[in-house]
Structure formats: structure tokens, C-alpha cells
Enzyme design. Structure first.
Site, PDB file in Angstrom:
ATOM      1  N   CYS A 220     -24.593 -49.360 -51.534  1.00  0.00           N
ATOM      2  CA  CYS A 220     -25.497 -48.975 -50.456  1.00  0.00           C
ATOM      3  C   CYS A 220     -26.081 -47.602 -50.773  1.00  0.00           C
ATOM      4  O   CYS A 220     -25.387 -46.724 -51.288  1.00  0.00           O
ATOM      5  CB  CYS A 220     -24.744 -48.926 -49.125  1.00  0.00           C
ATOM      6  SG  CYS A 220     -25.719 -48.269 -47.757  1.00  0.00           S
ATOM      7  N   GLY A 221     -27.353 -47.409 -50.489  1.00  0.00           N
ATOM      8  CA  GLY A 221     -28.023 -46.144 -50.787  1.00  0.00           C
ATOM      9  C   GLY A 221     -27.415 -44.942 -50.101  1.00  0.00           C
ATOM     10  O   GLY A 221     -27.679 -43.798 -50.491  1.00  0.00           O
ATOM     11  N   ASN A 378     -36.678 -45.362 -44.863  1.00  0.00           N
ATOM     12  CA  ASN A 378     -35.570 -45.884 -44.072  1.00  0.00           C
ATOM     13  C   ASN A 378     -35.145 -44.871 -43.012  1.00  0.00           C
ATOM     14  O   ASN A 378     -34.522 -43.865 -43.329  1.00  0.00           O
ATOM     15  CB  ASN A 378     -34.403 -46.209 -45.015  1.00  0.00           C
ATOM     16  CG  ASN A 378     -33.183 -46.730 -44.284  1.00  0.00           C
ATOM     17  OD1 ASN A 378     -33.233 -47.019 -43.095  1.00  0.00           O
ATOM     18  ND2 ASN A 378     -32.091 -46.853 -45.008  1.00  0.00           N
ATOM     19  N   ASN A 379     -35.508 -45.131 -41.755  1.00  0.00           N
ATOM     20  CA  ASN A 379     -35.033 -44.316 -40.629  1.00  0.00           C
ATOM     21  C   ASN A 379     -33.611 -44.778 -40.316  1.00  0.00           C
ATOM     22  O   ASN A 379     -33.344 -45.447 -39.319  1.00  0.00           O
ATOM     23  CB  ASN A 379     -35.932 -44.513 -39.411  1.00  0.00           C
ATOM     24  CG  ASN A 379     -37.350 -43.987 -39.590  1.00  0.00           C
ATOM     25  OD1 ASN A 379     -37.994 -43.612 -38.636  1.00  0.00           O
ATOM     26  ND2 ASN A 379     -37.862 -43.979 -40.811  1.00  0.00           N
TER      27      ASN A 379
END
Length: 530
Positions: A220-221, A378-379
Site C-alpha cells: 500500500c502506498g 488521493n485524499n
């Protein structure tokens, strides 16, 4: 083609078949309008055109940014778009996002998994197809209700209402919108990426997001342990996706190139380089190396040359190589420029916090080389938005020389600060974050990856607390059903939402007066007509 034109067209086809008794041209026209998109490729071509137009509109005016929410089930995506149409009257610049994280956590046959590409490849295109199935059903349901209203207006001889309804039918806006679909790191080599991308596109995806991590080390980032690949490896996968779009005739398909380099300090490979300064050499220049003497080379050492010197890259026991600390932003900027120069349309920079200055600084550097560079951002729910923005306000005020004695920066998440001037200012910055970042940081598309994962958990917790507690049935009635009625939530008539009325329409088409309908006077859904 107008509704009346559709009827005429259907009538011509029926008129050539003398034995097609009972097939009504108007019924055919209605069914055709309710199923505008025949295949996923129809959807992909239609939505790619929309997205390209939106990108051009943003280039002309950054106020015209786009948004989406991540949806992990077709029903969730459907309800989102129904809600958008109800509240705003248009789906323009509002998309769907398909999160690989939520597929792993919620849709894998293995059960809940972390975001590490361990879920089945085919679960992602299956969800794309499911989302569009539900959106097409939303079209059919809404048009079906318009057709029923039209029949009533005609039966009452109400010419004005008949004309109004015909106009609404002719101007009907579909619930089908672009989807940005997460292919993770491609689930294998470039060939595997190409094959899977075709499945995405055939299911309806006009936009595919791919990241520069190693497929079998994907994280996951927002987690640690991320490992990137050399540029040429990543570009091969971008080309694979482009070939998939072109092969299937979706020439306007969009590729989002995501870089995790800002938070990734490791690489699995030393890039191949042909000459000094090429892209492989630039990638290798960030490796953390020690200069070595040729007389002191150890057994099994991996060596490279840099500026005429013999260097030993730092290698971990995992056989991964380490980048120099503090090089993340430079690597990220290089990633983005090279991706745009080699077929990507949009960028995704995964950051550790939602900070417009940080994002905008990187975009400015990228735009020095690629002036039209723009981001999908990506918020993320992985950010503590309240704490981050309270700290940003605290830091800004402190820099201005304001007295901060009333605040403890380390404890700004505390409820004790709710309602303070600092908290209110932070909330205002959160409210305008998307608009400000679109203007100042080149963000074309704002999304929240996992919102409906969290809303499902929150609403279920609230219902369980009330229903299984002292409130009993009132917990459901007051907290759910009464709110559905008061807020005009279409799902309060769940039989209608599931297609019962459409089924009745089809029964009438197929069986005429002999149709046994579910929507008669004894259907309890009639209680919600009041």
C-alpha cells in the site's frame, strides 16, 4: 435520437415481420433506451471521450477539477451516482474510483487481505463490470419511472405534462460515468499487465492507474517497505496498457502513472545503462553507495562505476538496494517527467500528508519540463486530516509570531480544541483543500480511495448499537428508515430499487393482460407513497 424517433425506427423493423404479433414498437424503443450501452467497450469509448474533454476543460480553467469516491460494490457505486443526480442534477465531472486496496480487503475469495496484490487478478475487472451493471440498471429504473409518468399524462390528456416528460426522456443523463481503475503494479510482467488491462477495458474502464512498484513486493502506498522498479521496466508496462487500449479501439483511453518513490527507499534492481546520463544512469545515481578500492573487493560484492570511481551500492540481506536518504522528491519528479514523456496522461504522487505546498512544489518542477502535467490525487483516509491541518495552521500562526500558548501542537487532535479558532481555521482549509489544490498544485482529479469502506463500518456500528440496545426496533426506524423518508432516499422503496417495477413492465410487454404483476395495491411498498 429522440424517443419518438426510436419508436418510428422500431416500428419499421417490426413492420417487416408479419408474424411478430404482440411486439409493440414503443415497448422496443423503451427497452433500447433503457439499455443504451451494449458492451463494456461501448462504455469505455463513451467515458474516455468525457474524461478527455474534462482534462481539456481543466487545462483552460483549474476550477473545473473532477472528483470521485472509491466504491467496493456495484450497489454502492449506483447509490452514489443516484445521489449525485438527485442533489446536483448532473454527473458532470464526477467519476467512480476502483481501489485495489478495497478489492483486496473486501472482494477476494481468500478473504480480507492487505493491499499487496495478493487478490485474484480477475476480481478487479469483475468489479468494474459489476459497477457498470448497477449503473445501467439505475438508468433503466429512472427511465422506467419516466415512462410510467408519461403513460399517466397521456391517459389524462395532459398535453403540457406529456411534452415535459418527452423532453426529460430525450435529455436523459446517464448514470454511467468514467471509472479510474487500479491495476496495482500490473500483477506480473508487461505481458501480464497487457492481458489484465484488456480485461479492464472490456469491462468498461476508460482509465487505468498503474504504479512503479515491484509487482511481487507491492505495498500500500501509505505503508513502509515499498520497492520501486527502474524506469524502463515501468515504461514497458505503460506501453502494454496503451497497446491494450489501442487494440480494443479505445484510442482515447487514459493512463495514470503513479509513483511511490517519495516514500520508497528501496529498489530490487540496478538499472541497465548504455551511457552516462541516460535514464538508467539517472536512476542509479540515487543509489546509496560507498567508494571502494579495487584491491579490497569482497566476495559477492555488486559494483558500479560513477564518475570514474568504483562504487559499492548498499545491499540489504533481502537482496534489495538502498537509495540515499532525502532523494525521494527528486526521484519522484524524475519518475513523473519520464512517465509523461513515454505515454502516460496523468500522474499520481502518493504523499505522506495532504500538504498543498509540498505537492505544488513537485508539480512546479515537473511542469518546467511538461507544462500540461496534472495529477490524480488521493485524499486518503490514511491521513489524519484533522491533526494534519490543525498542525499546519499551528505552524503558520507560529511563523507569523502569534501567541500559541493556548495550544499544544502534539495534542491538537484532542476534542478540547474542537470549536477553537485554530480548529475552525483548519476545518476551513480542509473544506477548500480540493479547490485550492486544483488551482495551486495541478490536481485535476481528487478522489478518496476508501470512503465507503469507512461509511459502511460507521453506519453499521451505529445501527448495531441502537438495535441491539434499549432502542430496539426504534434504532432502525429512527436512525435509518425515517431518515430515508425525510431525505428522499430512493432505497426506502427497496423493491423498486431492485427492479421490481421494471420486471412488471417486462411482464406486460411479454404477456399483455395476462401479466401477473408484483406492484399491485397489496404491495407494501405503497406505504411509502404518502
Amino acid at each position: 435520437m429522440t424517443y419518438n424517433s426510436q419508436i418510428i425506427e422500431a416500428g419499421k423493423a417490426i413492420g417487416t415481420e408479419p408474424n411478430w404479433n404482440g411486439i409493440e414498437a414503443e415497448s422496443v424503443a423503451r427497452m433500447r433506451l433503457q439499455n443504451r450501452f451494449r458492451t463494456g467497450l461501448d462504455i469505455a469509448r463513451y467515458t474516455a471521450k468525457i474524461m478527455r474533454e474534462d482534462m481539456a476543460a481543466y487545462d483552460a480553467d483549474p476550477a473545473k477539477y473532477t472528483q470521485s469516491l472509491g466504491c467496493w460494490h456495484g450497489f454502492i457505486g449506483q447509490q452514489k451516482m443516484i445521489s449525485i443526480k438527485k442533489h446536483f442534477g448532473s454527473t458532470k465531472r464526477r467519476y467512480l474510483y476502483l481501489s485495489g486496496w478495497m478489492v483486496a480487503a473486501l472482494r477476494s475469495e481468500f478473504g480480507p487481505l492487505p493491499d499487496q496484490s495478493m487478490h485474484e487478478k480477475t476480481s478487479v475487472p469483475a468489479l468494474i463490470e459489476e459497477l457498470y451493471t448497477f449503473l445501467r440498471q439505475a438508468d433503466a429504473r429512472e427511465l422506467g419511472m419516466l415512462f410510467r409518468d408519461l403513460d399517466k399524462a397521456k391517459a389524462a390528456g395532459d398535453a403540457v405534462n406529456t411534452h415535459r416528460l418527452l423532453h426529460k426522456i430525450d435529455e436523459f443523463q446517464t448514470h454511467v460515468v468514467p471509472i479510474i481503475a487500479d491495476i496495482d503494479a500490473g500483477f506480473g510482467n508487461a505481458e501480464a499487465t497487457y492481458l489484465l488491462a484488456k480485461k479492464f477495458i472490456e469491462a468498461g474502464a476508460c482509465c487505468i492507474q498503474i504504479e512503479n512498484q515491484v509487482s511481487d513486493e507491492k505495498q500500500c502506498g501509505h505503508q513502509d517497505g515499498k520497492v520501486t522498479v527502474p524506469h524502463e521496466d515501468f515504461i514497458a508496462k505503460i506501453r502494454a496498457v496503451r497497446y491494450a487500449f489501442m487494440e480494443l479501439g479505445v484510442d482515447e483511453g487514459i493512463i495514470v502513472a503513479r509513483t511511490d518513490s517519495l516514500g520508497a527507499g528501496l529498489t530490487k534492481q540496478i538499472a541497465f545503462t548504455r551511457e552516462a546520463g541516460d535514464i538508467g544512469d539517472q536512476y542509479n545515481s540515487f543509489l546509496d553507495c560507498d567508494e571502494v578500492d579495487a584491491a579490497n573487493i569482497g566476495h559477492g560484492d555488486v559494483l558500479i562505476t560513477r564518475g570514474g570511481k568504483l562504487m559499492k551500492p548498499k545491499r540489504l540481506p533481502s537482496n534489495l538496494f538502498q537509495f540515499r536518504s532525502g532523494t525521494g522528491e527528486d526521484r519522484c519528479v524524475l519518475d513523473c517527467i519520464h512517465a509523461l514523456q513515454n505515454g502516460a496522461d496523468l500522474l499520481w504522487i502518493e504523499t505522506e500528508k495532504p500538504h498543498i505546498g509540498q505537492i505544488g512544489g513537485m508539480v512546479s518542477r515537473i511542469r518546467e519540463v511538461m507544462p500540461n502535467a496534472k495529477l490524480v490525487y488521493n485524499n486518503s483516509p490514511s491521513f489524519n486530516w484533522t491533526l494534519n491541518f490543525r498542525q499546519q495552521v499551528y505552524d503558520a500562526w507560529e511563523q507569523e509570531g502569534r501567541d500559541m500558548a493556548a495550544y499544544d501542537r502534539a495534542k491538537l487532535m484532542s476534542v478540547d480544541y474542537d470549536g477553537t479558532e485554530l480548529a475552525d481555521e483548519a476545518d476551513e482549509r480542509i473544506r477548500t483543500f480540493q479547490k485550492d489544490a486544483a488551482r495551486e498544485a495541478g490536481i485535476f482529479h481528487h478522489l478518496i480511495t476508501l470512503p465507503t469502506y469507512h461509511t459502511a463500518a460507521l453506519s453499521t456500528d451505529n445501527l448495531a448499537k441502537e438495535y441491539f440496545g434499549e432502542a430496539g426496533m426504534l434504532g432502525y426506524v429512527k436512525g435509518v428508515q425515517r431518515q430515508e423518508i425525510r431525505q428522499g432516499i430512493a432505497c426506502v422503496k427497496h423493491q423498486n430499487m431492485a427492479g421490481s417495477d421494471m420486471g412488471d413492465d417486462h411482464k406486460e410487454y411479454f404477456a399483455g393482460e395476462a401479466a401477473l404483476k408484483a406492484g399491485g395495491e397489496h404491495n407494501t411498498m405503497n406505504q411509502f407513497a404518502a
